[in-house]
Scaffold this motif. Structure first.
Motif, mmCIF file in Angstrom:
data_model
loop_
_atom_site.group_PDB
_atom_site.id
_atom_site.type_symbol
_atom_site.label_atom_id
_atom_site.label_comp_id
_atom_site.label_asym_id
_atom_site.label_seq_id
_atom_site.Cartn_x
_atom_site.Cartn_y
_atom_site.Cartn_z
ATOM 1 N N SER A 35 -9.160 -4.988 -1.382
ATOM 2 C CA SER A 35 -9.367 -3.704 -2.049
ATOM 3 C C SER A 35 -8.244 -3.403 -3.028
ATOM 4 O O SER A 35 -8.476 -2.906 -4.145
ATOM 5 N N LEU A 36 -7.014 -3.721 -2.634
ATOM 6 C CA LEU A 36 -5.878 -3.501 -3.526
ATOM 7 C C LEU A 36 -5.988 -4.363 -4.771
ATOM 8 O O LEU A 36 -5.742 -3.900 -5.898
ATOM 9 N N VAL B 294 2.570 -0.861 -8.722
ATOM 10 C CA VAL B 294 1.855 -1.949 -8.058
ATOM 11 C C VAL B 294 0.763 -2.512 -8.948
ATOM 12 O O VAL B 294 0.628 -3.733 -9.107
ATOM 13 N N ARG B 295 -0.005 -1.641 -9.557
ATOM 14 C CA ARG B 295 -1.183 -2.098 -10.297
ATOM 15 C C ARG B 295 -0.861 -2.663 -11.668
ATOM 16 O O ARG B 295 -1.655 -3.411 -12.233
ATOM 17 N N GLU C 277 1.990 1.625 -3.518
ATOM 18 C CA GLU C 277 0.906 2.155 -4.346
ATOM 19 C C GLU C 277 0.769 3.662 -4.155
ATOM 20 O O GLU C 277 0.511 4.396 -5.116
ATOM 21 N N GLU C 278 0.960 4.127 -2.921
ATOM 22 C CA GLU C 278 0.873 5.556 -2.658
ATOM 23 C C GLU C 278 2.011 6.304 -3.350
ATOM 24 O O GLU C 278 1.826 7.416 -3.850
ATOM 25 N N ARG D 148 -8.337 -2.823 -7.158
ATOM 26 C CA ARG D 148 -7.759 -1.662 -7.863
ATOM 27 C C ARG D 148 -6.791 -2.109 -8.961
ATOM 28 O O ARG D 148 -6.559 -1.380 -9.921
ATOM 29 N N CYS D 149 -6.225 -3.301 -8.788
ATOM 30 C CA CYS D 149 -5.325 -3.850 -9.797
ATOM 31 C C CYS D 149 -6.085 -4.536 -10.931
ATOM 32 O O CYS D 149 -5.460 -5.009 -11.896
ATOM 33 N N LEU E 31 0.834 -1.206 0.000
ATOM 34 C CA LEU E 31 0.000 0.000 0.000
ATOM 35 C C LEU E 31 0.868 1.254 0.000
ATOM 36 O O LEU E 31 0.522 2.258 -0.647
ATOM 37 N N ARG F 282 -7.895 -4.952 3.292
ATOM 38 C CA ARG F 282 -7.061 -4.018 2.537
ATOM 39 C C ARG F 282 -6.457 -4.688 1.313
ATOM 40 O O ARG F 282 -6.344 -4.076 0.240
ATOM 41 N N LYS G 23 1.251 4.302 -8.112
ATOM 42 C CA LYS G 23 0.251 3.238 -8.251
ATOM 43 C C LYS G 23 0.559 2.315 -9.428
ATOM 44 O O LYS G 23 0.253 1.123 -9.396
ATOM 45 N N ILE H 122 0.566 -10.088 -5.070
ATOM 46 C CA ILE H 122 -0.761 -9.891 -4.485
ATOM 47 C C ILE H 122 -1.556 -11.195 -4.532
ATOM 48 O O ILE H 122 -2.215 -11.584 -3.553
#
Length: 414
Positions: free
Chosen positions: A405-406, A378-379, A371-372, A409-410, A368, A402, A375, A388
């Motif tokens: 959710s990640l 990670v994605r 990603e911050e 987003r991926c 995370l 969490r 992004k 992941i």
């Protein structure tokens, strides 16, 4: 369906495919005015599913990319990678010869600025823009190298090599499995040799070593990088920050190649593993000579980056606890000063280290954080997305929500 949201997505993908509204309209059998209304989300143009299926087919995207309310994952996609491959396999790029375009070659200072822009985008993790930028950059750089003469031609070859190195780096980021990075890497070395610039030669060699490692040739990659370092060292040490940085990066890439080779179950694996710290120490010597961290020729080379590579090497050798310990030696302020792509890449490595060490909740927290930072790192990257998936199979305790959710987003399936 939200017609306005769908319209925005259609416009986004049309522009990424470099189609005008008129051209796109022809491909789907509609007028430009209809395309404008479709992209604006006008209710009278509310599309039927059959039309959306045709639109998705023409744009070479999944239908869900147009109709689903999910975050767009910015990456160089298969269509753009294929466009890059087509340029690399053109007669002009293979032979280094002129093309038939009557346009004047770009002035070398303009070309250099465009290459710098591409590398700046890469280090900022703005990867999606490279799918549009790289093919044109390769064509214009090759044309400039073929048509300019004298010092301008040498400068054009430097830019062409750096553009090909950018192609190689982007291809590895997005998990190309068909040798695109190695093709670009070989041509980058050829262009660098024609430039006569030892710094560009060293830079091209370190990128080709990376591509060879990615392409399943880690021992050949390590030998190539070490040979290049020996051949070019005397010249590089007279070239200031760029020379020392590219020289140090050759040893870092050789270290990572040996770490990958050490995974092989053969009699040479132990020898490869023992060579890793020696090569990292050699890079550290050049970082000390440099006298601080920097980003000469987009290397991010310095003491801090060497420490990041120590973490990555431990991870590659499945020494998660050692990697976590090595990460504790990295100064936070020095790491924060590195390019965004490098920071995020390190955090992804550290997340894998935590996974290996059995600290899976910490691994999720670190992903995370990555990603911050960026992004896209990670994605978009296949290796991070695989981590992941691995964490979802292993279980992450209180971090389950969490992680879920990640994964969403991926764009990973639930």
């Amino acid at each position: 369906m939200d017609s306005r949201a769908i319209g925005r997505r259609i416009a986004y993908w049309r522009e990424r495919r470099r189609l005008t509204q008129t051209e796109f309209g022809r491909l789907i059998g509609k007028s430009k005015r209809t395309v404008q209304a479709l992209e604006a989300g006008d209710r009278q143009a509310d599309p039927r599913l059959s039309l959306l299926e045709l639109v998705a087919s023409v744009l070479s995207v999944d239908l869900l990319d147009l109709i689903a309310d999910r975050p767009a994952v910015e990456r160089v996609d298969a269509v753009e990678l294929e466009r890059i491959r087509t340029v690399l396999q053109s007669h002009a790029l293979i032979t280094g010869s002129d093309d038939a375009d009557p346009a004047e070659p770009l002035p070398v200072d303009v070309l250099r600025d465009r290459v710098r822009y591409g590398w700046t985008a890469f280090q900022a993790s703005h990867f999606a823009s490279l799918g549009r930028l790289v093919p044109e950059l390769l064509v214009t750089a090759n044309r400039a190298a073929a048509r300019h003469t004298g010092d301008d031609q040498l400068a054009a070859y430097r830019s062409l090599s750096m553009a090909l190195q950018l192609t190689e780096a982007a291809s590895i980021k997005f998990g190309d499995e068909n040798g695109l990075a190695t093709i670009a890497g070989h041509r980058a070395v050829t262009a660098a040799e024609r430039s006569g610039d030892p710094v560009i030669m060293a830079s091209a060699c370190r990128h080709l070593a990376d591509a060879m490692t990615h392409d399943g040739q880690p021992r050949a990659a390590a030998d190539f990088a070490i040979t290049a370092a020996g051949r070019l060292e005397a010249d590089l040490k007279t070239r200031g920050a760029e020379g020392l940085s590219t020289l140090g990066m050759l040893y870092l890439k050789a270290a990572m190649a040996r770490a990958v080779a050490a995974e092989r179950d053969d009699r040479r694996a132990a020898h490869d593993a023992r060579a890793v710290p020696e090569l990292l120490d050699q890079a550290a010597e050049h970082a000390t000579e440099l006298g601080g961290d920097g980003n000469a020729l987009f290397t991010a080379f310095g003491v801090t980056n060497v420490r990041l590579y120590r973490v990555a090497a431990h991870v590659q050798l499945s020494e998660g606890a050692d990697a976590v310990a090595a990460a504790l030696e990295i100064d936070n302020d020095a790491r924060a000063a590195l390019p965004r792509e490098r920071r995020a890449h390190h955090l992804a490595d550290l997340a894998r280290a935590y996974t290996q060490a059995g600290q899976r909740e910490r691994a999720v927290e670190t992903l995370l954080d990555a990603e911050e930072e960026a992004k896209e790192e990670v994605r978009c990257r296949p290796r991070t997305r695989q981590l992941i998936e691995d964490l979802r199979l292993l279980g992450v305790g209180s971090a389950e929500g969490r992680l879920r959710s990640l994964a969403a987003r991926c764009g990973l399936p639930g």
